[in-house]
Design a protein around this motif. Structure first.
Motif, PDB file in Angstrom:
ATOM      1  N   ILE A  60       0.841  -1.203   0.000  1.00 44.61           N
ATOM      2  CA  ILE A  60       0.000   0.000   0.000  1.00 44.61           C
ATOM      3  C   ILE A  60       0.876   1.253   0.000  1.00 44.61           C
ATOM      4  CG2 ILE A  60      -1.675   1.354   1.333  1.00 44.61           C
ATOM      5  CD1 ILE A  60      -2.861  -1.415   2.234  1.00 44.61           C
ATOM      6  N   ALA A  61       1.927   1.255   0.814  1.00 42.03           N
ATOM      7  CA  ALA A  61       2.839   2.411   0.853  1.00 42.03           C
ATOM      8  C   ALA A  61       3.488   2.634  -0.510  1.00 42.03           C
ATOM      9  CB  ALA A  61       3.898   2.213   1.937  1.00 42.03           C
ATOM     10  N   LEU A  62       3.888   1.555  -1.164  1.00 43.81           N
ATOM     11  CA  LEU A  62       4.490   1.678  -2.498  1.00 43.81           C
ATOM     12  C   LEU A  62       3.459   2.167  -3.519  1.00 43.81           C
ATOM     13  CD1 LEU A  62       6.595  -1.576  -2.327  1.00 43.81           C
ATOM     14  CD2 LEU A  62       7.544   0.720  -2.680  1.00 43.81           C
ATOM     15  N   LEU A  63       2.219   1.731  -3.364  1.00 45.21           N
ATOM     16  CA  LEU A  63       1.166   2.143  -4.297  1.00 45.21           C
ATOM     17  C   LEU A  63       0.813   3.623  -4.152  1.00 45.21           C
ATOM     18  CD1 LEU A  63      -1.249  -0.916  -4.034  1.00 45.21           C
ATOM     19  CD2 LEU A  63       0.154  -0.288  -6.012  1.00 45.21           C
ATOM     20  N   ILE A  64       0.757   4.093  -2.911  1.00 45.66           N
ATOM     21  CA  ILE A  64       0.365   5.501  -2.719  1.00 45.66           C
ATOM     22  C   ILE A  64       1.555   6.436  -2.768  1.00 45.66           C
ATOM     23  CG2 ILE A  64      -1.748   4.918  -1.467  1.00 45.66           C
ATOM     24  CD1 ILE A  64      -0.301   5.676   1.120  1.00 45.66           C
ATOM     25  N   ASN A  65       2.745   5.858  -2.971  1.00 48.70           N
ATOM     26  CA  ASN A  65       3.953   6.646  -3.197  1.00 48.70           C
ATOM     27  C   ASN A  65       4.229   7.630  -2.063  1.00 48.70           C
ATOM     28  OD1 ASN A  65       6.218   7.176  -4.704  1.00 48.70           O
ATOM     29  ND2 ASN A  65       5.238   8.815  -5.858  1.00 48.70           N
ATOM     30  N   ASN A  66       4.129   7.149  -0.841  1.00 48.17           N
ATOM     31  CA  ASN A  66       4.480   7.958   0.341  1.00 48.17           C
ATOM     32  C   ASN A  66       3.594   9.177   0.550  1.00 48.17           C
ATOM     33  OD1 ASN A  66       6.578   6.389   1.268  1.00 48.17           O
ATOM     34  ND2 ASN A  66       8.044   7.371  -0.071  1.00 48.17           N
TER      35      ASN A  66
ATOM     36  N   ASP B  57       7.673   3.884   2.461  1.00 53.18           N
ATOM     37  CA  ASP B  57       7.552   2.702   1.614  1.00 53.18           C
ATOM     38  C   ASP B  57       8.826   1.846   1.651  1.00 53.18           C
ATOM     39  OD1 ASP B  57       8.992   4.648   0.219  1.00 53.18           O
ATOM     40  OD2 ASP B  57       8.054   4.210  -1.712  1.00 53.18           O
ATOM     41  N   VAL B  58       9.984   2.481   1.647  1.00 54.02           N
ATOM     42  CA  VAL B  58      11.255   1.750   1.716  1.00 54.02           C
ATOM     43  C   VAL B  58      11.385   1.071   3.080  1.00 54.02           C
ATOM     44  CG1 VAL B  58      13.773   1.981   1.685  1.00 54.02           C
ATOM     45  CG2 VAL B  58      12.375   3.280   0.052  1.00 54.02           C
ATOM     46  N   TYR B  59      11.085   1.808   4.138  1.00 50.78           N
ATOM     47  CA  TYR B  59      11.144   1.268   5.495  1.00 50.78           C
ATOM     48  C   TYR B  59      10.229   0.039   5.616  1.00 50.78           C
ATOM     49  CZ  TYR B  59      10.163   0.930  10.500  1.00 50.78           C
ATOM     50  OH  TYR B  59       9.978   0.467  11.758  1.00 50.78           O
ATOM     51  N   MET B  60       8.986   0.175   5.180  1.00 55.43           N
ATOM     52  CA  MET B  60       8.030  -0.930   5.320  1.00 55.43           C
ATOM     53  C   MET B  60       8.408  -2.119   4.434  1.00 55.43           C
ATOM     54  SD  MET B  60       6.023  -0.591   7.749  1.00 55.43           S
ATOM     55  CE  MET B  60       5.272  -2.162   7.390  1.00 55.43           C
ATOM     56  N   THR B  61       9.018  -1.849   3.286  1.00 56.81           N
ATOM     57  CA  THR B  61       9.463  -2.945   2.426  1.00 56.81           C
ATOM     58  C   THR B  61      10.489  -3.804   3.167  1.00 56.81           C
ATOM     59  OG1 THR B  61       9.016  -1.695   0.411  1.00 56.81           O
ATOM     60  CG2 THR B  61      10.573  -3.536   0.243  1.00 56.81           C
TER      61      THR B  61
END
Length: 181
Positions: free
Chosen positions: A135-141, A152-156
């Motif tokens: 979701i973070a990657l989809l909404i682009n932070n 998004d990087v952290y959650m990945t």
């Protein structure tokens, strides 16, 4: 066909719809946002179908097979699409998908011996962190763009951590299934 199984089938049906909006986001106004919404809806069906099946005692063989398959198809489709879009490293996706194949095969071998491998706390955390990362990657932070925090990087990487740890944990606990006679 009970409600839990219908929700599982809905999740599978939503995958190509999600991908159309995600991969054609340039040609579809608000395509990326719609794709994120569809992914969130699909993730919610994942939580709901299991809850409903247990609460109403409607656990079926169909559900036992299709629910994990639907989960893996949804997560894998999203991750592979994100690789195509250049939003996530292929190495990360290979780690996640390799773990899914490994544990699925372990579960299949266990089932052939009459052993059921239940989802662990680590496995549940793996699923939650993967969904949040996607979701973070989809909404682009979007919620964090004003503070320049790469959520998004952290959650990945949090998702990768739980993916690897849960895989190791499943193998450690069930290594007796892998021993040859």
């Amino acid at each position: 066909m009970n409600l839990a199984n219908k929700l599982t089938l809905l999740r599978i049906f939503l995958i190509p719809v999600f991908m159309v909006f995600l991969l054609n986001r340039v040609n579809i106004p608000y395509g990326a946002g719609i794709a994120a919404g569809i992914f969130i809806l699909a993730a919610i069906t994942d939580a709901l179908d299991g809850y409903i099946a247990r609460k109403k005692n409607q656990i079926t063989t169909f559900g036992k097979f299709m629910d994990p398959l639907a989960d893996k198809l949804l997560i894998s489709s999203a991750l592979i699409s994100l690789v195509q879009m250049g939003k996530i490293s292929a190495i990360v996706v290979i780690i996640i998908i390799a773990r899914e194949f490994t544990i699925s095969i372990l579960r299949a071998v266990a089932a052939s011996e009459g052993v059921v491998i239940a989802a662990s706390w680590w496995g549940k955390m793996k699923t939650v962190t993967q969904i949040v990362a996607i979701i973070a990657l989809l909404i682009n932070n979007y919620p964090f763009s004003y503070i320049n925090f790469p959520f998004d990087v952290y959650m990945t990487w949090v998702a990768v951590f739980f993916t690897v740890i849960s895989g190791i944990d499943y193998i450690r606990i069930n290594k007796h299934i892998l021993k040859s006679e």
